[in-house]
Design an enzyme around this catalytic site. Sequence first.
Site, PDB file in Angstrom:
ATOM      1  N   GLU A   1     -66.160 -35.197 -26.379  1.00 49.87           N
ATOM      2  CA  GLU A   1     -66.686 -36.584 -26.218  1.00 49.87           C
ATOM      3  C   GLU A   1     -65.582 -37.739 -25.732  1.00 49.87           C
ATOM      4  OE1 GLU A   1     -68.477 -39.946 -28.112  1.00 49.87           O
ATOM      5  OE2 GLU A   1     -70.065 -38.808 -28.646  1.00 49.87           O
TER       6      GLU A   1
ATOM      7  N   SER B   1     -68.522 -38.821 -33.222  1.00 50.92           N
ATOM      8  CA  SER B   1     -68.874 -37.521 -32.633  1.00 50.92           C
ATOM      9  C   SER B   1     -67.823 -37.013 -31.750  1.00 50.92           C
ATOM     10  CB  SER B   1     -70.276 -37.479 -31.987  1.00 50.92           C
ATOM     11  OG  SER B   1     -71.262 -37.668 -32.578  1.00 50.92           O
TER      12      SER B   1
ATOM     13  N   ARG C   1     -73.464 -41.134 -23.093  1.00 48.65           N
ATOM     14  CA  ARG C   1     -72.254 -40.902 -23.313  1.00 48.65           C
ATOM     15  C   ARG C   1     -71.239 -41.242 -22.231  1.00 48.65           C
ATOM     16  NH1 ARG C   1     -74.631 -41.957 -27.337  1.00 48.65           N
ATOM     17  NH2 ARG C   1     -74.041 -41.163 -29.447  1.00 48.65           N
TER      18      ARG C   1
HETATM   19  N1  EPU Z   1     -77.036 -31.350 -38.408  1.00 50.80           N
HETATM   20  C1  EPU Z   1     -76.726 -30.169 -39.272  1.00 50.80           C
HETATM   21  N2  EPU Z   1     -75.581 -30.340 -39.728  1.00 50.80           N
HETATM   22  C2  EPU Z   1     -74.332 -31.105 -39.280  1.00 50.80           C
HETATM   23  C3  EPU Z   1     -75.033 -32.125 -38.622  1.00 50.80           C
HETATM   24  C4  EPU Z   1     -76.311 -32.149 -38.013  1.00 50.80           C
HETATM   25  O1  EPU Z   1     -77.714 -29.264 -39.489  1.00 50.80           O
HETATM   26  O2  EPU Z   1     -73.552 -30.769 -40.025  1.00 50.80           O
HETATM   27  C5  EPU Z   1     -78.508 -31.469 -37.791  1.00 50.80           C
HETATM   28  C6  EPU Z   1     -79.025 -32.401 -38.500  1.00 50.80           C
HETATM   29  O3  EPU Z   1     -79.783 -32.419 -39.521  1.00 50.80           O
HETATM   30  C7  EPU Z   1     -80.129 -33.158 -37.496  1.00 50.80           C
HETATM   31  C8  EPU Z   1     -79.611 -32.731 -36.116  1.00 50.80           C
HETATM   32  O4  EPU Z   1     -78.364 -31.814 -36.398  1.00 50.80           O
HETATM   33  O5  EPU Z   1     -81.382 -32.316 -37.365  1.00 50.80           O
HETATM   34  C9  EPU Z   1     -78.653 -34.001 -35.488  1.00 50.80           C
HETATM   35  O6  EPU Z   1     -77.905 -34.852 -36.495  1.00 50.80           O
HETATM   36  P1  EPU Z   1     -77.667 -36.277 -36.286  1.00 50.80           P
HETATM   37  O7  EPU Z   1     -79.100 -36.842 -36.756  1.00 50.80           O
HETATM   38  O8  EPU Z   1     -76.782 -36.544 -37.647  1.00 50.80           O
HETATM   39  O9  EPU Z   1     -77.195 -36.754 -35.134  1.00 50.80           O
HETATM   40  P2  EPU Z   1     -76.242 -35.958 -33.988  1.00 50.80           P
HETATM   41  O10 EPU Z   1     -77.027 -35.436 -32.869  1.00 50.80           O
HETATM   42  O11 EPU Z   1     -75.098 -34.989 -34.585  1.00 50.80           O
HETATM   43  C10 EPU Z   1     -76.054 -38.285 -32.602  1.00 50.80           C
HETATM   44  C11 EPU Z   1     -74.773 -38.968 -31.800  1.00 50.80           C
HETATM   45  C12 EPU Z   1     -74.177 -39.861 -32.850  1.00 50.80           C
HETATM   46  C13 EPU Z   1     -75.146 -40.991 -33.482  1.00 50.80           C
HETATM   47  C14 EPU Z   1     -76.631 -39.953 -34.222  1.00 50.80           C
HETATM   48  C15 EPU Z   1     -77.810 -40.917 -34.516  1.00 50.80           C
HETATM   49  C16 EPU Z   1     -74.032 -37.709 -30.084  1.00 50.80           C
HETATM   50  C17 EPU Z   1     -72.925 -36.920 -29.518  1.00 50.80           C
HETATM   51  N3  EPU Z   1     -73.888 -38.300 -31.355  1.00 50.80           N
HETATM   52  O12 EPU Z   1     -75.285 -37.387 -33.300  1.00 50.80           O
HETATM   53  O13 EPU Z   1     -73.107 -40.663 -32.306  1.00 50.80           O
HETATM   54  O14 EPU Z   1     -74.957 -41.513 -34.377  1.00 50.80           O
HETATM   55  O15 EPU Z   1     -77.107 -38.877 -33.098  1.00 50.80           O
HETATM   56  O16 EPU Z   1     -78.405 -41.188 -33.399  1.00 50.80           O
HETATM   57  O17 EPU Z   1     -74.932 -37.952 -29.327  1.00 50.80           O
HETATM   58  C18 EPU Z   1     -71.051 -40.745 -31.800  1.00 50.80           C
HETATM   59  O18 EPU Z   1     -71.530 -40.689 -30.463  1.00 50.80           O
HETATM   60  O19 EPU Z   1     -69.921 -40.837 -32.007  1.00 50.80           O
HETATM   61  C19 EPU Z   1     -72.087 -40.746 -32.846  1.00 50.80           C
HETATM   62  C20 EPU Z   1     -71.630 -40.762 -34.067  1.00 50.80           C
END
Ligand code: EPU
Length: 351
Positions: free
Chosen positions: A347, A251, A176
């Site tokens: 971010e 995010s 990012r």
């Molecule tokens: N989780 C929770 N509770 C929540 C949210 C997440 O327990 O409210 C847990 C999920 O169950 C999972 C883990 O946290 O085990 C990761 O969650 P998720 O797969 O939804 O991905 P993320 O790490 O929260 C990142 C990116 C997203 C991208 C997704 C999928 C960043 C900052 N964010 O989110 O990117 O879509 O992975 O690859 O790296 C963005 O940058 O705007 C964005 C949406």
Amino acid sequence: MPDLQASVDTPPVWFAAGYPLRAHNTFGFDVRARFACRVESEADLVAAIRDPRARGLRTLVLGGGSNIVLTRDFDGLVLLVALAGKRVAREDEHAWYVEAAAGENWHEFVAWTLAAGMPGLENLALIPGTVGAAPIQNIGAYGLEMAERCVSVRAIELASGAPVEFDAAACRFGYRDSFFKREGRERFVITSVTFRLPKLWQPNAGYADLAREIEQRNAGVALHARAVFDAVVAVRRAKLPDPLELGNAGSFFKNPVIDAPQFDALIMREPQIVSYRQADGRVKLAAGWMIDRCGWKGRALRAAAVHERQALVLVNRGGATGADILELAQAIQRDVLARFGVELEQEPISL
Ligand code: EPU
């Protein structure tokens, strides 16, 4: 095929002082700009920055406005980047090289490459914003970052009005992050981006949520790029709010990366923590999980709220200001630091 660098002979469109930016930022904040100018070509852009009205003014570039928190009126010139066009710039035995103008909608561009038989960007379907914004924060999702497909970025230098080509190394992409978000910030306006799409397509479907969705839809069937695209769209729709319905900037925090000794101590206290070991031995933590654990999911501070289905996303329930969102973000950062000893980095840029 449109010529992306074509100049038009009509001058850029200037908007009167006090131009409303509500439709130009995905949080939907109701702020105004001293001047705004819509640019449809590089020639427009150069004309706009050389216009006497722009002299001495700070410049803000807005494409889709999907990664910004506008906390107040902008006392300067907003450049509304509307350069259009996409084409296969060249092709060799191994890959297609596709160039898209900065003002193209990102998702429509991804869909176009796929419809034209050039897969490779399907994991990045439905990310809000424009092509020109994509390199700035190196957009990424479901196991792919745009940096892995980007070969070059073309930009206009604001100080000189000269075009500059950046190869991928010069873009200094990180998680990012890029040159354009750091040293290059407010110095360049991206006008087009070129991607290399390999002809030997390989699915990138290992990300847990995505793998689960694909398994449900396509169990036992040979995997096609279209199926990955459809699954990404379904997963995003299930978890992430549509900015047209609920203002947000994706995010709101990066997933923090900590070193191994800190992680070893943390996991003793928090054995459930969601983490991803990095190639360099450090560990990336799921910020959404930590925010959720702190009890923030679905909570609000006035009209600024934590999304009910993804705690990493802050939303404007209607009438929130950028300051409300930042106040909410700070409260979350305090709680996560107190419980996990980890600092969350914002971010989107704020202004
Ligand atoms: N989780 C929770 N509770 C929540 C949210 C997440 O327990 O409210 C847990 C999920 O169950 C999972 C883990 O946290 O085990 C990761 O969650 P998720 O797969 O939804 O991905 P993320 O790490 O929260 C990142 C990116 C997203 C991208 C997704 C999928 C960043 C900052 N964010 O989110 O990117 O879509 O992975 O690859 O790296 C963005 O940058 O705007 C964005 C949406």
